[in-house]
Each structure stands twice: as structure tokens, then as C-alpha cells.
Design an enzyme around this catalytic site. Sequence first.
Site, PDB file in Angstrom:
ATOM      1  N   ASP A  54     -22.511 -13.220 -52.315  1.00  0.00           N
ATOM      2  CA  ASP A  54     -21.952 -11.869 -52.431  1.00  0.00           C
ATOM      3  C   ASP A  54     -21.388 -11.644 -53.841  1.00  0.00           C
ATOM      4  O   ASP A  54     -20.214 -11.323 -54.017  1.00  0.00           O
ATOM      5  CB  ASP A  54     -20.852 -11.637 -51.396  1.00  0.00           C
ATOM      6  CG  ASP A  54     -21.276 -11.946 -49.986  1.00  0.00           C
ATOM      7  OD1 ASP A  54     -22.459 -11.718 -49.668  1.00  0.00           O
ATOM      8  OD2 ASP A  54     -20.439 -12.416 -49.203  1.00  0.00           O
TER       9      ASP A  54
ATOM     10  N   GLU B 119     -25.713  -2.878 -45.508  1.00  0.00           N
ATOM     11  CA  GLU B 119     -24.444  -3.381 -46.033  1.00  0.00           C
ATOM     12  C   GLU B 119     -24.568  -3.612 -47.527  1.00  0.00           C
ATOM     13  O   GLU B 119     -25.587  -3.300 -48.146  1.00  0.00           O
ATOM     14  CB  GLU B 119     -24.048  -4.675 -45.329  1.00  0.00           C
ATOM     15  CG  GLU B 119     -25.044  -5.820 -45.503  1.00  0.00           C
ATOM     16  CD  GLU B 119     -24.612  -7.079 -44.783  1.00  0.00           C
ATOM     17  OE1 GLU B 119     -24.016  -6.968 -43.699  1.00  0.00           O
ATOM     18  OE2 GLU B 119     -24.865  -8.180 -45.314  1.00  0.00           O
TER      19      GLU B 119
END
EC number: 3.2.1.99
Length: 613
Positions: free
Chosen positions: A326, A501
Site C-alpha cells: 500500500d 479500493e
Amino acid sequence: MILSHEVNGLLMRKYFIAFVLSLSGVGIVQGKSTDTLAYWRFEDGKPLTNLNNEPNAQPATGQTVSDVTGNNNRLRTFNTDVRRYPPDTSPTFSQRVGAIKLQKNISNNQSMHFTGMQDLYTFGGPLEKTKLKAFTLEVAVRIQSIGVTNDEFQVIVGKDGQPVKKMGNAPLQLTIAGRTEEDTVKHAPAIQIFDREGNFHNAASQTPLPKDAWVWLAAVCDGETLKLFVDRGKGYRMEANVDGIKGGLIESKGGWTIGRGMFRLAPGQWVQQGWIDEVRITSRALNVREFVGYKRSKQERDLDESQAERMSSDIEIRELVKDIADPCMIKAGDTFYISGTGAPNGFDAYSSKDLKNWKKHTGIFKKTKDSWGTHWFWAPSIIPNGEKFDLFYTSKGPIPHSGGRESMRICRAVGDSPLGPFKEVSSAIKDPLINIGLATIDIEGFVDDDGRRYIYYVLDYLDVGKSRILVAELGDDGRVIGESSFCMEPDLPWEGGNWVEAPSVIKHDGWYIMFYSGNPFFSNKYAVGYAVSRSPRGPWVKPPGNRILGEEIGMPGPGHAGLLKHSDGLYYFPFHALIGENARRATFMVGLELKPTGNQYGYRPVFTDIPTP
């Protein structure tokens, strides 16, 4: 992260998006290759005859299978002297090649047929002496003896040896399991190796092979991970993945075998009934598009023109760091920073001035006894706020008045630099930044040209059934102004039905472009798409062919991309991909350029080489 940042570094491995593959570079055609160590195609024998059809041949004069690379790694069989071995111990050249199709339409007319206690093996040649830190082993197989009642393993390709360290198995075996054990499933393929330090590793598929049907197998080792790819007729999929490999394949003396295993000169574990073809061994970890049996998927064939342009050249992908997912990347002054998911109770970061040499900084944020979040610290986003820096992140903690229930929320901390140390502001302690009664994750910041700051975040599918991306504006105090606005939800097949997302937004020439991910993060099908808008609040439109990055690059599950501006229309594009067991991920980077479409979609992203800092 959408601020000015760029990253390179830790040149441990290099990958290439081989969108147009030069086959001669990996040794498919005749001629020596520095990458391809050996390639046996079985085209050089007379159909329907045994390998050695000379009745009184001795080992020195018997028929052999040639290595088309020109590296002289020939194969022979034990049937080189019929006084010792009956003629039927030699495999037979067969014209059964079925649906095997090779890249560049190279002709394929023959395979080798094995019927138990038949084999091929190298005798001398450079392959036996080559040290393999990284390798790719490819083979096409059609096994009739799937479903047999015995519990014997059937070795497709093996490496004999007598290593320095004592072992109870061969150094390498690409095998079909004969029984279900702790790490194997009966009739499923597996690649088993001992690494340079003598540790055993087993990357085993959990899906049995079909009986009497051609499949492609590819074992890929980069010196640190071991992966097994299988093409069952619908394209390659990674079916096993283990990490912890120490230095690649253990060094050993002895030959390579096809059609059976062999350990310390003792043969065993023959293919009972089946065909083997197109065996290739390469001295590096190939990506999927470089596999000799790679076939473009229907999705790739149906790409629109803009997508086809994005896939028109070989693009380098560079690994940055192994212990961060991430990724959030930012540049402050002359220094580049990267942070992400990885630390158990907060966040670590790396810094670099040259994008090659990285220094690790542990604990740029650590939870305290007063923190609302207690665990699961995910997906940080660092954006400037005057002379300070805001750190937005996801964590999990107790929901007030819920009877002990926990959920994900977005929180905020403040620091003096991108390395913090970040401290939760007093208003945020015991009170998440966004607390709307639903699980929220994957926050990302964006600063518009007028200085207004926005955050994009996700309503997690666990609470709402189908995830949604929302946007809110931030005040100077770092708190949300007004109501959040809807951006998008999953509505395209590639997005997986329930998941969108990891939003990240940039602005170019009056257009806002959002990059996002679809499918669950632990899936090989996790991928990146984009949408466009004329406003930071939307409405957002997904252009045709908007999926731009997926497992076709040879790494499973690439996603959660951020962007860092290099110059007008040119960006650094960091993302993570799966590299090991238990959804372990590492961060990579590629370059990205925005090109005008001349239509209602404004600009389209096209991958490019990583820009020079």
C-alpha cells in the site's frame, strides 16, 4: 500518494512488462542464448520410434535429443545398450502435440511418449555445472496416469545430485503428487527444491491436473521466492508461491532428468503414462509473457486501441522495497520518502536522495496507550499542511457502545517532516477522523491547484456489501468539512463484484484522474483501473478498457497504486504485488505518461520507462 515524489531503489530484481516479446532473446529459436541454458523440443527423431533405434548402439554412438539453444546439453536414455536394457525402456517420439501452441507460431510436430520406467537424462554439458540462483523451468505435459490407484509420485523434470549437505531428496523435482500429504494434493503439480543453504521448499498446487489433457507448467525462482504457474487451457495462473529461498538452487553434481526422478544415481518416480514436450530451462526468473507457451487471453485480445497502445513495448518494472505494501510516496526538499503497510503497531519509512540507496526509518508513527486504533495499521497517506505534515491512516479499534465490537476507521496524526515522528492530535485521540458508523479504509490525500485539500477513502464491503469510494474536503485544522460525496462503486466485471479500493487522484490540464484497484488485495486478480472527471468531487467516468495493470505483467495481484509527479504529464507509478505466502507483498514502480484522447475522456495513461530523476 499524489504529491511530487519518485522512487527507485534496491535493485535486487528487475521485471519487464513484455508486451511485445522478442522470442529470440529467450532462446526459442536455434542458436546460443545467454538466458536460455537448455531447450529440448523433441523434433529431431523419427516419429513412432524409440529414442535409440540402433539395436547395438553404445552410449557414445547412440541417438540423442539435441538442445536447440546450441549449448550442447544433449539428452540420452538408459536404452543405449540393449544387452542391459530392453528396447521398451526408451521413450518414443510421438506426433501427439494436441493444443500446444508456441509463440511466434513456431511449428511443433512432436513430443516424447513415456510409459513407465522410461527416461531421458543429460550427460555432461554446461547445464550440469551451472549455478542457478534464479531460474525458470517450463514444460508441456499430458498425463494419462492421473487417477491411478498407486500413490507414486511422477517426476516430469528433475535434477540429480550429491550436494555437500546431506539431503533425503533430489535437489529439484517438478512432480505430480501421488498422494495427499501435508503440503501436497494427490495428482496436483508441485515444484520442490533445496536452496543454497540446504533448506527444502515445496511450492505445491492445490488443484489436481486433468487426465489426458495438455497443460503447461512453469516453475520460477528469483533467488528468494519459488512460484508455480499452470496453464490448464485458459491462460497461466500462479497456483503456488513460497518465499524464504536462500540463494537459489543448491549446488550439486549430476545430470538433469526428464520422465523420472533420480537421486544419487538411483532412478525412480517415473511418469507412468504420458507425453512431455517443450522443456526449457532459463537462467533468470521470466515473467508470464515470456513463457514459451504464453497465449494472449480473451481480455487482452479484446482490448480497445488505447489499451493496446499501453501494451506496445517492453517496460521495466523496478522493485523498490520488500517489506512495504500500500505504498505512499512523497518528495520533500531533495529527499524522497516511501511508507506503507508493514509494521505491526504503526508505520516505518524509507528515505533516499538518489532513488537507489535507501535508508530505513522505523517507527515514524507508533500507537500509544491512548490511540484509538489498537492493531491493523494500514495504507498511510502523508500530505503537507503548512509547515507540518498530516499522516492519515487506517487502523482497527473498539466501537463505542457496541458491546466490544471492533471495526476499521480512518485516523490522523501530525509530524514536522515526512518521517514524523507523527503524534495523534488531541482531538483525534479516542476519536477517529472519519467515524460514520461504517468501516472505512484506504485514505489518500490530494491537494488541488487552489490549495484546497481533499481525502478519498473507501467504505469497506464488509459493512456495506459492496465497497464504495467517497471524497471529502479537509479544513486547515485537518478535520472534514461538510459531507462526503460518492465517487464510484464496482460495476465492471474485472473489479470482482464487491471491491473497489485504494483511490489515488492526480490533476492534469483541468482533468482529474483517479487510479483505483479492483478485486480483493490477496487475490492474483487484484488490478488497477482509472476513471476521469472535471471536478475533484466527480462525477467520475470509467473509460472503455480502463483496467491498465494486472497479473499479465508476470506478478500476481498488482495494485494499490499511487502517483508521484515527475514533470508535466509524466509520473512515477508505485504499486505493490504479491511475492510470497500469506499475501506477502512488495512495492514496485514503473513510469506513466498521460496522453490526450481527443474525446470525452480527456487523457489516458500509458506506461513508460521510469523517468530519470
